[in-house]
Write an enzyme that holds these catalytic residues in place. Structure first.
Site, PDB file in Angstrom:
ATOM      1  N   VAL A 215       1.673  18.115 -19.423  1.00  0.00           N
ATOM      2  CA  VAL A 215       1.527  17.688 -20.392  1.00  0.00           C
ATOM      3  C   VAL A 215       0.236  17.901 -21.004  1.00  0.00           C
ATOM      4  CG1 VAL A 215       1.510  15.332 -21.719  1.00  0.00           C
ATOM      5  CG2 VAL A 215       3.415  15.861 -20.132  1.00  0.00           C
TER       6      VAL A 215
ATOM      7  N   GLU B  50      -2.312   1.849   8.652  1.00  0.00           N
ATOM      8  CA  GLU B  50      -1.213   2.448   9.369  1.00  0.00           C
ATOM      9  C   GLU B  50      -1.559   3.824   9.995  1.00  0.00           C
ATOM     10  OE1 GLU B  50       2.095   0.497   6.213  1.00  0.00           O
ATOM     11  OE2 GLU B  50       1.027   2.472   5.454  1.00  0.00           O
TER      12      GLU B  50
HETATM   13  C1  LIG Z   1      -0.672   7.000   0.904  1.00  0.00           C
HETATM   14  C2  LIG Z   1       0.041   6.031  -0.288  1.00  0.00           C
HETATM   15  C3  LIG Z   1       0.455   4.776   0.260  1.00  0.00           C
HETATM   16  C4  LIG Z   1       1.140   3.772  -0.874  1.00  0.00           C
HETATM   17  N1  LIG Z   1       1.680   2.964  -0.460  1.00  0.00           N
HETATM   18  C5  LIG Z   1       2.160   2.155  -1.409  1.00  0.00           C
HETATM   19  C6  LIG Z   1       2.970   0.743  -1.096  1.00  0.00           C
HETATM   20  O1  LIG Z   1       3.187   0.630   0.318  1.00  0.00           O
HETATM   21  N2  LIG Z   1       3.266   0.010  -1.945  1.00  0.00           N
HETATM   22  C7  LIG Z   1       3.252   0.149  -3.297  1.00  0.00           C
HETATM   23  O2  LIG Z   1       3.591  -0.654  -4.042  1.00  0.00           O
HETATM   24  N3  LIG Z   1       2.475   1.317  -3.575  1.00  0.00           N
HETATM   25  C8  LIG Z   1       2.119   2.218  -2.784  1.00  0.00           C
HETATM   26  N4  LIG Z   1       1.401   3.252  -3.127  1.00  0.00           N
HETATM   27  C9  LIG Z   1       1.067   3.441  -4.594  1.00  0.00           C
HETATM   28  C10 LIG Z   1       2.324   4.063  -5.189  1.00  0.00           C
HETATM   29  O3  LIG Z   1       2.945   5.080  -4.643  1.00  0.00           O
HETATM   30  C11 LIG Z   1       1.901   4.580  -6.539  1.00  0.00           C
HETATM   31  O4  LIG Z   1       1.276   3.245  -7.157  1.00  0.00           O
HETATM   32  C12 LIG Z   1       2.927   5.061  -7.239  1.00  0.00           C
HETATM   33  O5  LIG Z   1       3.506   6.146  -6.798  1.00  0.00           O
HETATM   34  C13 LIG Z   1       2.556   5.233  -8.759  1.00  0.00           C
HETATM   35  O6  LIG Z   1       3.512   5.764  -9.526  1.00  0.00           O
HETATM   36  P1  LIG Z   1       3.555   6.921 -10.824  1.00  0.00           P
HETATM   37  O7  LIG Z   1       4.696   7.227 -11.252  1.00  0.00           O
HETATM   38  O8  LIG Z   1       2.523   6.319 -11.614  1.00  0.00           O
HETATM   39  O9  LIG Z   1       2.575   8.018 -10.226  1.00  0.00           O
HETATM   40  P2  LIG Z   1       2.884   9.209  -9.116  1.00  0.00           P
HETATM   41  O10 LIG Z   1       3.920   8.729  -7.950  1.00  0.00           O
HETATM   42  O11 LIG Z   1       1.662   9.620  -8.538  1.00  0.00           O
HETATM   43  O12 LIG Z   1       3.491  10.540  -9.785  1.00  0.00           O
HETATM   44  C14 LIG Z   1       2.613  11.064 -10.956  1.00  0.00           C
HETATM   45  C15 LIG Z   1       3.126  12.280 -11.360  1.00  0.00           C
HETATM   46  O13 LIG Z   1       2.669  12.640 -12.555  1.00  0.00           O
HETATM   47  C16 LIG Z   1       2.299  14.255 -12.632  1.00  0.00           C
HETATM   48  N5  LIG Z   1       1.285  14.259 -13.511  1.00  0.00           N
HETATM   49  C17 LIG Z   1      -0.139  13.996 -13.666  1.00  0.00           C
HETATM   50  N6  LIG Z   1      -0.720  14.608 -14.572  1.00  0.00           N
HETATM   51  C18 LIG Z   1       0.325  14.836 -15.409  1.00  0.00           C
HETATM   52  C19 LIG Z   1       0.369  15.882 -16.527  1.00  0.00           C
HETATM   53  N7  LIG Z   1      -0.579  16.197 -17.383  1.00  0.00           N
HETATM   54  N8  LIG Z   1       1.718  16.699 -16.870  1.00  0.00           N
HETATM   55  C20 LIG Z   1       2.561  16.335 -16.129  1.00  0.00           C
HETATM   56  N9  LIG Z   1       2.594  15.792 -15.144  1.00  0.00           N
HETATM   57  C21 LIG Z   1       1.653  15.096 -14.709  1.00  0.00           C
HETATM   58  C22 LIG Z   1       1.983  14.293 -11.032  1.00  0.00           C
HETATM   59  O14 LIG Z   1       1.646  15.610 -10.656  1.00  0.00           O
HETATM   60  C23 LIG Z   1       2.649  13.559 -10.288  1.00  0.00           C
HETATM   61  O15 LIG Z   1       3.878  14.182 -10.015  1.00  0.00           O
HETATM   62  C24 LIG Z   1       1.053   4.308  -2.027  1.00  0.00           C
HETATM   63  C25 LIG Z   1       0.288   5.324  -2.583  1.00  0.00           C
HETATM   64  C26 LIG Z   1      -0.086   6.463  -1.585  1.00  0.00           C
HETATM   65  C27 LIG Z   1      -0.907   7.677  -1.943  1.00  0.00           C
END
Ligand SMILES: Cc1cc2nc3c(=O)[nH]c(=O)nc-3n(C[C@H](O)[C@H](O)[C@H](O)COP(=O)(O)OP(=O)(O)OC[C@H]3O[C@@H](n4cnc5c(N)ncnc54)[C@H](O)[C@@H]3O)c2cc1C
Length: 153
Positions: free
Chosen positions: A44, A134
């Protein structure tokens, strides 16, 4: 990414306990029964709220309601040395890189018959939130098993 990743279990991939496929789910499979969902993997570039448009590298899409969920990147807080040396763990590939590096290091240590007190065994985890804790526990288990292996040789 074209798949959903269950990030809370990345630490288990990074420590070799589960396969990446156990926590990776292709979007097309998830939505294959859904007739009004299309998946496109592209970047995007711009949102045009006046015209309800999302502009991507491949095409423009119109929307009625827009949900943005772009996640976050690893933050090294400006520490360049850390950025150059440490592994991030925000996607499957990074978790696999940690696993491969740690497993290969343990293999090397077993051959060299290094001992746990020579400093080679230190794994430094930056960030001591739930994921860091963890990971520490999982690596401690790996170290225990490797130590038993070395004693047997
Ligand atoms: C190791 C780890 C452990 C975690 N453990 C927990 C837990 O136990 N409990 C909990 O609640 N949360 C946990 N989290 C946090 C949780 O996973 C995230 O808060 C959640 O995945 C965020 O969701 P999201 O859809 O916003 O982003 P994401 O799942 O990160 O997905 C974002 C997506 O957007 C894409 N993207 C970015 N910019 C663009 C663009 N310009 N154009 C197109 N696509 C784009 C990225 O490539 C990615 O695929 C953890 C995170 C990590 C890394």
């Amino acid at each position: 990414m074209n798949h959903h990743m269950f990030q809370p279990l990345f630490y288990q991939v990074a420590s070799g306990r589960i396969e990446p496929s156990n926590i990776s789910f292709p979007f097309r499979k998830i939505f294959q029964q859904s007739r009004n969902t299309q998946f496109r993997m592209t970047d995007v570039r711009e949102i045009d709220p006046a015209n309800n448009k999302v502009i991507t590298d491949e095409a423009e899409f119109t929307y009625d309601k827009l949900i943005i969920a772009t996640g976050c990147k690893t933050n090294f807080f400006g520490n360049k040395e850390l950025e150059g040396k440490a592994f991030g763990m925000k996607n499957t590939q990074e978790a696999i890189s940690i696993r491969n590096h740690v497993l290969m290091t343990f293999e090397k240590l077993i051959i060299e018959k290094s001992r746990s007190d020579d400093g080679n065994w230190n794994i430094v985890i930056v960030g001591s939130g739930p994921t860091g804790v963890e990971l520490a526990g999982a690596f401690a288990e790996m170290k225990k098993i490797s130590s038993q292996e070395i004693t047997r040789i």
